[in-house]
Design an enzyme around this catalytic site. Structure first.
Site, PDB file in Angstrom:
ATOM      1  N   HIS A  36     -10.722  -2.449  -1.597  1.00  0.00           N
ATOM      2  CA  HIS A  36     -11.649  -1.927  -0.590  1.00  0.00           C
ATOM      3  C   HIS A  36     -12.668  -1.005  -1.261  1.00  0.00           C
ATOM      4  O   HIS A  36     -12.305  -0.175  -2.102  1.00  0.00           O
ATOM      5  CB  HIS A  36     -10.883  -1.124   0.459  1.00  0.00           C
ATOM      6  CG  HIS A  36      -9.914  -1.929   1.263  1.00  0.00           C
ATOM      7  ND1 HIS A  36     -10.229  -2.479   2.472  1.00  0.00           N
ATOM      8  CD2 HIS A  36      -8.618  -2.276   1.021  1.00  0.00           C
ATOM      9  CE1 HIS A  36      -9.169  -3.128   2.958  1.00  0.00           C
ATOM     10  NE2 HIS A  36      -8.186  -3.024   2.093  1.00  0.00           N
TER      11      HIS A  36
ATOM     12  N   HIS B 155      -7.451  -8.016  -3.041  1.00  0.00           N
ATOM     13  CA  HIS B 155      -8.761  -7.408  -2.777  1.00  0.00           C
ATOM     14  C   HIS B 155      -8.711  -5.916  -3.032  1.00  0.00           C
ATOM     15  O   HIS B 155      -7.649  -5.298  -3.005  1.00  0.00           O
ATOM     16  CB  HIS B 155      -9.215  -7.678  -1.335  1.00  0.00           C
ATOM     17  CG  HIS B 155      -8.281  -7.113  -0.306  1.00  0.00           C
ATOM     18  ND1 HIS B 155      -7.147  -7.771   0.102  1.00  0.00           N
ATOM     19  CD2 HIS B 155      -8.289  -5.934   0.374  1.00  0.00           C
ATOM     20  CE1 HIS B 155      -6.503  -7.024   1.005  1.00  0.00           C
ATOM     21  NE2 HIS B 155      -7.167  -5.904   1.182  1.00  0.00           N
TER      22      HIS B 155
ATOM     23  N   TYR C 262      -0.631 -10.098  -0.086  1.00  0.00           N
ATOM     24  CA  TYR C 262       0.450  -9.676   0.813  1.00  0.00           C
ATOM     25  C   TYR C 262       0.319 -10.388   2.150  1.00  0.00           C
ATOM     26  O   TYR C 262      -0.767 -10.789   2.555  1.00  0.00           O
ATOM     27  CB  TYR C 262       0.450  -8.151   1.000  1.00  0.00           C
ATOM     28  CG  TYR C 262      -0.823  -7.560   1.542  1.00  0.00           C
ATOM     29  CD1 TYR C 262      -1.087  -7.526   2.912  1.00  0.00           C
ATOM     30  CD2 TYR C 262      -1.775  -7.004   0.690  1.00  0.00           C
ATOM     31  CE1 TYR C 262      -2.254  -6.964   3.408  1.00  0.00           C
ATOM     32  CE2 TYR C 262      -2.945  -6.461   1.174  1.00  0.00           C
ATOM     33  CZ  TYR C 262      -3.180  -6.436   2.538  1.00  0.00           C
ATOM     34  OH  TYR C 262      -4.337  -5.894   3.013  1.00  0.00           O
TER      35      TYR C 262
ATOM     36  N   ARG D 195      -3.191 -12.099   2.847  1.00  0.00           N
ATOM     37  CA  ARG D 195      -4.485 -11.594   2.374  1.00  0.00           C
ATOM     38  C   ARG D 195      -4.651 -11.928   0.896  1.00  0.00           C
ATOM     39  O   ARG D 195      -3.744 -11.671   0.089  1.00  0.00           O
ATOM     40  CB  ARG D 195      -4.589 -10.062   2.500  1.00  0.00           C
ATOM     41  CG  ARG D 195      -4.646  -9.428   3.877  1.00  0.00           C
ATOM     42  CD  ARG D 195      -5.803  -9.800   4.772  1.00  0.00           C
ATOM     43  NE  ARG D 195      -7.084 -10.133   4.201  1.00  0.00           N
ATOM     44  CZ  ARG D 195      -8.040  -9.278   3.817  1.00  0.00           C
ATOM     45  NH1 ARG D 195      -7.854  -7.983   3.916  1.00  0.00           N
ATOM     46  NH2 ARG D 195      -9.197  -9.715   3.349  1.00  0.00           N
TER      47      ARG D 195
ATOM     48  N   TYR E 217       0.833  -1.204   0.000  1.00  0.00           N
ATOM     49  CA  TYR E 217       0.000   0.000   0.000  1.00  0.00           C
ATOM     50  C   TYR E 217       0.863   1.248   0.000  1.00  0.00           C
ATOM     51  O   TYR E 217       1.896   1.297   0.679  1.00  0.00           O
ATOM     52  CB  TYR E 217      -0.890   0.056   1.247  1.00  0.00           C
ATOM     53  CG  TYR E 217      -2.064  -0.880   1.217  1.00  0.00           C
ATOM     54  CD1 TYR E 217      -3.294  -0.459   0.721  1.00  0.00           C
ATOM     55  CD2 TYR E 217      -1.958  -2.174   1.711  1.00  0.00           C
ATOM     56  CE1 TYR E 217      -4.393  -1.310   0.719  1.00  0.00           C
ATOM     57  CE2 TYR E 217      -3.040  -3.032   1.702  1.00  0.00           C
ATOM     58  CZ  TYR E 217      -4.254  -2.598   1.205  1.00  0.00           C
ATOM     59  OH  TYR E 217      -5.331  -3.444   1.201  1.00  0.00           O
TER      60      TYR E 217
END
Lengths: 187, 231
Positions: B158, B156, B143, B153, B104
């Site tokens: 959000h 995805h 990640y 995870r 991120y």
């Protein structure tokens, strides 16, 4: 035809900066009517640890008690430049600040008026569903007759009532769990 | 008692607040039941974010910086509907995601994977009159996270939506179909079994753009109004 609801998920720790930056925590530009107030909401987990990665949202009526929304059809003034929505991250002290005006009172569906209040959404890593709560103002004469507070066990009402500090800032700690757990609402 | 304007979710639609396999929920879930609140103006109104001006590139996450981000370019599109199948027009849809390497653009993300100077991973768009939205982005990477040994995870994106009212507010995550990591992810699996596949987008060959980008379709369904009683 009926469609199945999309399930909720956590906001996670890395919600995008612009989710916050583009929404001012200052809701009321100059010229908006009403008493200027500053709110500081602080967020804690069940063990009393502060939560530095939460996101708090507020939604409120203007000082005349009118929501800026087509389903509020009452003949009360709207203020240009005041939508009534704010969004802010909690900081390293677990605090989120908002500058706004004190909302006016709004009616209750079964009759009577609600005390002045601000509606709050709580999001954070580890929070799988939006947690909805409210902020009321200590000393407000409407508190005794507020129909929502009457739904809450008397001992827990204080979790919804902000207190004014020496600098005039309205402060409300929000505890997601623990001995001081905040009252959350199923809306 | 006045009738609620918005339908209340039946059980089995959303995760339980306390989902211990997702460890952060243990200290971050209320123990007392939420108090049922009849819906007043405070709950049936909500922000339209109508004053927020969107620029034309906010829904194209591949064109927000100087160059193009690395990764597999994709189209993510769908409709925002309510439970009655009615489109939710002019609804703000906000997304955020990690880059193709699983990192991120956020100071808190310390995963040892490269940042991409051409990808910040945030986008916004407003639905059209039919409730449709579209984003151009790159496929996010998987990640690791520290929930348990060897925790990863699944890829995805959000999603954050308000819909028409404070009552309809929703934050969720979109996953990719057939991802083998879904079976091991406690966040995805916090959703009751019968409802969790709703969080998987579907691969969409019709919208896939030849020579350019694969497409995925993800419809979001928000709470709908109760039927108005006949008078």
């Amino acid at each position: 035809m009926s469609h199945a609801l999309t399930p909720s998920q956590t906001i996670g720790p890395f919600y995008w900066g612009t989710l916050v930056n583009t929404y001012r925590a200052d809701l009321a530009p100059p010229g908006v009517a009403g008493e200027r107030i500053e709110l500081v909401l602080s967020l804690f987990d069940a063990e009393g640890a502060l939560i530095p990665d939460g996101l708090l949202e507020i939604w409120q009526a203007n000082s005349h008690g009118r929501y800026n929304h087509p389903d509020d059809r009452r003949n009360l003034p709207l203020d240009a430049g005041f939508e009534g929505f704010g969004r802010a991250s909690t900081d390293t002290n677990g605090e989120a600040r908002f500058a706004t005006v004190k909302p006016g009172r709004v009616p209750w569906p079964a009759g009577g008026m609600q005390a002045a209040h601000v509606n709050i959404n709580v999001f954070a890593r580890g929070v799988l569903n939006r947690l909805a709560t409210r902020l009321y103002f200590e000393g407000d004469p409407g508190l005794a007759e507020d129909p929502v507070l009457k739904l809450v066990d008397a001992a827990r009402r204080r979790t919804l009532i902000a207190k004014r500090d020496g600098a005039g800032i309205w402060r409300l700690p929000i505890h997601i769990g623990g001995a001081h757990e905040t009252v959350f609402f199923d809306i | 008692m006045e009738k609620d304007i918005y339908q209340r979710p039946a059980t089995g639609q959303h995760p339980l607040n306390l989902s211990p396999a997702y460890k952060s929920t243990v200290a971050r879930s209320p123990k007392q039941p939420a108090i049922m609140l009849p819906q007043s103006l405070s709950e049936i109104t909500g922000p339209s974010l109508g004053a927020e001006r969107l620029n034309a590139l906010e829904n194209d996450l591949t064109r927000q910086r100087i160059g193009e981000p690395l990764g597999e370019r994709i189209v993510v599109h769908g409709r925002v509907l309510d439970e009655n199948g009615k489109p939710v027009p002019k609804a703000m849809v906000e997304i955020w995601q990690c880059n193709a390497a699983g990192r991120y653009h956020h100071p808190g993300d310390q995963h040892d994977a490269p940042l991409d100077p051409n990808f910040t991973g945030g986008g916004r768009v407003r639905t059209d009159d039919e409730g449709k939205y579209e984003f151009i982005t790159i496929k996010p990477g998987a990640y690791p996270w520290k929930n348990h040994h060897n925790a990863w995870r699944p890829a995805h994106i959000h999603f954050s939506l308000f819909g028409p009212a404070f009552a309809t507010r929703l934050i969720t995550q979109m996953y990719f179909p057939g991802d083998p990591l879904l079976a091991y992810d406690p966040i995805y699996n916090s959703v009751p079994e019968g409802a969790r596949t709703r969080l998987q987008a579907s691969f969409d060959i019709e919208t896939t753009r030849p020579e350019w980008a694969l497409a995925y379709k993800f419809d979001v369904v928000l709470r709908g109004r109760n039927a108005t009683p006949m008078e």
